[in-house]
Design an enzyme around this catalytic site. Structure first.
Site, PDB file in Angstrom:
ATOM      1  N   CYS A  47       0.800  -1.233   0.000  1.00 37.42           N
ATOM      2  CA  CYS A  47       0.000   0.000   0.000  1.00 37.42           C
ATOM      3  C   CYS A  47       0.833   1.285   0.000  1.00 37.42           C
ATOM      4  O   CYS A  47       0.582   2.192  -0.798  1.00 37.42           O
ATOM      5  CB  CYS A  47      -0.899   0.056   1.226  1.00 37.42           C
ATOM      6  SG  CYS A  47      -1.522  -1.527   1.784  1.00 37.42           S
ATOM      7  N   LYS A  50       3.358   1.806  -3.011  1.00 36.05           N
ATOM      8  CA  LYS A  50       2.493   1.817  -4.210  1.00 36.05           C
ATOM      9  C   LYS A  50       1.760   3.154  -4.316  1.00 36.05           C
ATOM     10  O   LYS A  50       1.754   3.793  -5.365  1.00 36.05           O
ATOM     11  CB  LYS A  50       1.499   0.655  -4.114  1.00 36.05           C
ATOM     12  CG  LYS A  50       0.529   0.476  -5.269  1.00 36.05           C
ATOM     13  CD  LYS A  50      -0.753   1.273  -5.163  1.00 36.05           C
ATOM     14  CE  LYS A  50      -1.498   1.194  -3.884  1.00 36.05           C
ATOM     15  NZ  LYS A  50      -2.238  -0.035  -3.655  1.00 36.05           N
ATOM     16  N   HIS A 447     -21.264  22.144  -2.989  1.00 34.49           N
ATOM     17  CA  HIS A 447     -21.173  22.574  -4.383  1.00 34.49           C
ATOM     18  C   HIS A 447     -20.062  23.607  -4.569  1.00 34.49           C
ATOM     19  O   HIS A 447     -19.914  24.472  -3.721  1.00 34.49           O
ATOM     20  CB  HIS A 447     -22.518  23.188  -4.798  1.00 34.49           C
ATOM     21  CG  HIS A 447     -22.565  23.548  -6.253  1.00 34.49           C
ATOM     22  ND1 HIS A 447     -22.648  22.602  -7.241  1.00 34.49           N
ATOM     23  CD2 HIS A 447     -22.511  24.756  -6.860  1.00 34.49           C
ATOM     24  CE1 HIS A 447     -22.664  23.211  -8.410  1.00 34.49           C
ATOM     25  NE2 HIS A 447     -22.572  24.513  -8.215  1.00 34.49           N
TER      26      HIS A 447
HETATM   27  P1  NDP Z   1      -6.085 -10.583  -7.317  1.00 37.01           P
HETATM   28  O1  NDP Z   1      -6.679 -11.788  -6.720  1.00 37.01           O
HETATM   29  O2  NDP Z   1      -6.701  -9.248  -7.098  1.00 37.01           O
HETATM   30  O3  NDP Z   1      -5.956 -10.791  -8.899  1.00 37.01           O
HETATM   31  C1  NDP Z   1      -5.279 -11.882  -9.452  1.00 37.01           C
HETATM   32  C2  NDP Z   1      -5.324 -11.778 -10.966  1.00 37.01           C
HETATM   33  O4  NDP Z   1      -4.492 -12.773 -11.521  1.00 37.01           O
HETATM   34  C3  NDP Z   1      -6.711 -11.984 -11.546  1.00 37.01           C
HETATM   35  O5  NDP Z   1      -6.851 -11.165 -12.667  1.00 37.01           O
HETATM   36  C4  NDP Z   1      -6.674 -13.465 -11.946  1.00 37.01           C
HETATM   37  O6  NDP Z   1      -7.510 -13.755 -13.033  1.00 37.01           O
HETATM   38  C5  NDP Z   1      -5.230 -13.592 -12.412  1.00 37.01           C
HETATM   39  N1  NDP Z   1      -4.705 -14.947 -12.345  1.00 37.01           N
HETATM   40  C6  NDP Z   1      -4.648 -15.772 -11.268  1.00 37.01           C
HETATM   41  N2  NDP Z   1      -4.048 -16.916 -11.585  1.00 37.01           N
HETATM   42  C7  NDP Z   1      -3.713 -16.829 -12.887  1.00 37.01           C
HETATM   43  C8  NDP Z   1      -3.075 -17.713 -13.795  1.00 37.01           C
HETATM   44  N3  NDP Z   1      -2.660 -18.915 -13.424  1.00 37.01           N
HETATM   45  N4  NDP Z   1      -2.899 -17.285 -15.058  1.00 37.01           N
HETATM   46  C9  NDP Z   1      -3.328 -16.077 -15.440  1.00 37.01           C
HETATM   47  N5  NDP Z   1      -3.933 -15.188 -14.633  1.00 37.01           N
HETATM   48  C10 NDP Z   1      -4.122 -15.579 -13.361  1.00 37.01           C
HETATM   49  O7  NDP Z   1      -4.568 -10.622  -6.831  1.00 37.01           O
HETATM   50  P2  NDP Z   1      -3.438  -9.517  -6.793  1.00 37.01           P
HETATM   51  O8  NDP Z   1      -2.169 -10.267  -6.865  1.00 37.01           O
HETATM   52  O9  NDP Z   1      -3.686  -8.443  -7.785  1.00 37.01           O
HETATM   53  O10 NDP Z   1      -3.619  -8.870  -5.362  1.00 37.01           O
HETATM   54  C11 NDP Z   1      -3.543  -9.697  -4.198  1.00 37.01           C
HETATM   55  C12 NDP Z   1      -4.345  -9.107  -3.061  1.00 37.01           C
HETATM   56  O11 NDP Z   1      -3.678  -7.986  -2.547  1.00 37.01           O
HETATM   57  C13 NDP Z   1      -5.716  -8.594  -3.464  1.00 37.01           C
HETATM   58  O12 NDP Z   1      -6.681  -9.604  -3.379  1.00 37.01           O
HETATM   59  C14 NDP Z   1      -5.978  -7.521  -2.475  1.00 37.01           C
HETATM   60  O13 NDP Z   1      -6.641  -8.068  -1.386  1.00 37.01           O
HETATM   61  C15 NDP Z   1      -4.607  -7.064  -2.046  1.00 37.01           C
HETATM   62  N6  NDP Z   1      -4.325  -5.731  -2.616  1.00 37.01           N
HETATM   63  C16 NDP Z   1      -5.104  -4.667  -2.273  1.00 37.01           C
HETATM   64  C17 NDP Z   1      -4.865  -3.428  -2.804  1.00 37.01           C
HETATM   65  C18 NDP Z   1      -5.743  -2.282  -2.450  1.00 37.01           C
HETATM   66  O14 NDP Z   1      -6.426  -2.342  -1.452  1.00 37.01           O
HETATM   67  N7  NDP Z   1      -5.777  -1.215  -3.246  1.00 37.01           N
HETATM   68  C19 NDP Z   1      -3.774  -3.193  -3.735  1.00 37.01           C
HETATM   69  C20 NDP Z   1      -3.020  -4.383  -4.046  1.00 37.01           C
HETATM   70  C21 NDP Z   1      -3.304  -5.588  -3.490  1.00 37.01           C
HETATM   71  P3  NDP Z   1      -9.046 -14.137 -12.843  1.00 37.01           P
HETATM   72  O15 NDP Z   1      -9.774 -12.871 -12.581  1.00 37.01           O
HETATM   73  O16 NDP Z   1      -9.384 -14.753 -14.155  1.00 37.01           O
HETATM   74  O17 NDP Z   1      -9.088 -15.108 -11.709  1.00 37.01           O
END
Ligand code: NDP
Length: 458
Positions: A47, A50, A447
């Site tokens: 966080c 980033k 506003h």
């Molecule tokens: P997410 O779970 O948000 O997203 C994972 C992504 O990777 C999805 O698009 C998923 O696709 C894809 N994916 C997973 N496995 C594969 C694969 N084998 N091949 C191709 N694509 C794949 O995970 P992140 O890593 O982005 O973030 C992790 C966690 O960190 C989040 O869940 C969140 O809780 C936390 N976080 C929070 C933030 C915030 O509050 N602003 C910022 C950053 C992280 P599909 O959709 O098809 O499953």
């Protein structure tokens, strides 16, 4: 039996530190083991750095907008054109300095609270005993708060990619990057890097980014990202990654054909995170795990009643403020004689893409599924905020309220646009309190603002 500590916390991230400090307020003797930098993922590789990078990425558009307001940005006094310059190493050094400052603040806070800090990894020897570095330590209660770590899919050549953990330490800005994954991390870094001047290609296996969020928000952000120049391959997979003299050659299987995209020395795998339980010695305890996450009940007790777990290691809602609340409530219950439980309803969240998303409550899709189409009314407003009018920039804000007709309750409030996180945080209080659409309408607007749309939607 007398234990060395009343509470021993494994992991010095958001959840662990919050629980440890709160427990000392009730007089508990608390130890905490953290081998790495204090503050966990959020402070060190999540966080905080980033969001600072997101701030850095907003400047190019601000320079552009400035001209519409009469400013000339970048002309030297001698009239020689001098474009604004961005220096990646300066940003990376500044981020590291800030993270180090925060590490120090956490250390001081823990010391002032009287938490005994061990700069080592800890693992279980039995239900009440831990090996912490060279020492054997016993505790009446133990909290596992070790968080998660990124997972990389099994793709040939995946070792040539980095994860979000590494991006804050790249000595040079990548000129071209391929990002695998369309979740929080993939989308946030796609936007940051694109705005800083990197050519970004993002690859997702579905048709939309940010799965699980309201469909209108997904579409709004996806089209805005495309408009800003990010190349998105949908329904696509990376089948191989090769290192070549010209860079990293990423082979994609798209619905039409195989494509090759060249990246610099880095590709980013942003494909989710997994609880970080390896090496904890859970097999020496009765703590059970399901799908890699520690099983806990509503009191955050594992299957061993005096061993607890909070935060990402339980893989519920993996957000820093959730872990902090879970940790504090746990300490309140175990050492403060209180009975409060974590409530996971209406947890607001933001995605710091450009444009930004803020959201709380049910998505339209969830609401329709839960209450039926006939009982749901959706209010939408999509407009160009005043800020963009003078510079004549094409940036839209989308706001949306999902309301249950029969009760008039606002079930969800969603926004894509500037300051979405700041605005939704306030709206979330109303949603959490059960506000009705009539309550929103009865609130006088501020506003001119974008936020006023939330109380004027018809
Ligand atoms: P997410 O779970 O948000 O997203 C994972 C992504 O990777 C999805 O698009 C998923 O696709 C894809 N994916 C997973 N496995 C594969 C694969 N084998 N091949 C191709 N694509 C794949 O995970 P992140 O890593 O982005 O973030 C992790 C966690 O960190 C989040 O869940 C969140 O809780 C936390 N976080 C929070 C933030 C915030 O509050 N602003 C910022 C950053 C992280 P599909 O959709 O098809 O499953």
């Amino acid at each position: 039996m007398a234990y060395d500590f009343d509470l021993f916390v494994i992991g010095g991230g958001s959840g662990g530190i919050a629980a440890a400090r709160r427990a000392t307020e009730y007089g508990a003797r608390v130890g905490l083991a953290e081998a790495g930098r204090l503050g966990g993922t959020c402070v060190n590789r999540g966080c905080v750095p980033k969001k600072l990078m997101v701030y850095a990425s907003h400047f190019p558009e601000q320079f552009e907008a400035a001209a519409g307001y009469g400013w000339t940005v970048g002309d030297s006094p001698t009239e020689t054109r001098c474009e604004p310059q961005f220096d990646w190493p300066t940003l990376i050094t500044a981020l590291d300095r800030e993270v180090t400052r925060l590490n120090g603040i956490y250390q001081t806070m823990l010391e002032k609270s009287g938490v005994h800090l061990f700069r080592h990894y800890a693992h279980f020897l039995d239900d009440h005993t831990l090996a912490v570095g060279e020492e054997k330590i016993t505790a009446g209660k133990i909290l596992i708060a070790v968080g998660g770590k990124p997972v990389k899919p099994a793709i040939s050549g995946i070792e040539h990619t980095i994860t979000s953990d590494d991006i804050f330490h790249l000595p040079e800005q990548p000129q071209r990057i391929v990002i695998l994954g369309g979740g929080y991390i993939g989308c946030e870094f796609a936007c940051v890097l694109q705005a800083l001047g990197t050519q970004v290609t993002q690859v997702i296996r579905g048709d939309k980014i940010l799965r699980g969020f309201d469909g209108d928000l997904q579409s709004e952000i996806q089209s805005a990202m495309a408009q800003r120049g990010i190349t998105l391959f949908t329904h696509s997979e990376i089948v191989a990654i090769h290192k070549t003299d010209g860079g990293i050659d990423v082979t994609l299987a798209t619905p039409e054909k195989q494509e090759h995209v060249l990246a610099d020395v880095v590709g980013l795998a942003a494909t989710g995170r997994r609880p970080n339980i390896n090496g904890l010695g859970l097999d020496k305890t009765g703590v059970e795990v399901s799908q890699g996450a520690i099983i806990v009940d509503t009191l955050h007790r594992t299957t061993v009643p005096h061993i607890f777990a909070v935060g990402d290691v339980t893989d519920r809602i993996n957000l820093t403020p959730v872990a902090i609340k879970e940790g504090r409530l746990l300490a309140d219950r175990e050492f403060g004689g209180k009975s409060g439980l974590m409530n996971y309803d209406n947890v607001p969240t933001a995605v710091f893409t450009t444009p930004e998303m803020g959201t709380v409550g049910l998505t339209e899709e969830q609401a329709r599924q839960q209450f039926g189409d006939d009982d749901i009314q959706v209010y939408r407003s999509r407009f160009r905020p005043m800020y963009y009018t003078l510079p004549n920039l094409e940036s839209r804000t989308l706001m949306k309220l999902v309301v249950q007709k029969s009760t008039d309750r606002v079930l969800g409030a969603h926004m894509v646009g500037d300051y979405a996180a700041e605005i939704i945080q306030g709206v979330a209080i109303a949603v959490k309190m059960g506000a009705t659409k009539a309550d929103f309408d009865a609130t006088v607007a501020i506003h001119p603002s974008s936020a006023e749309e939330f109380v004027t939607m018809r």
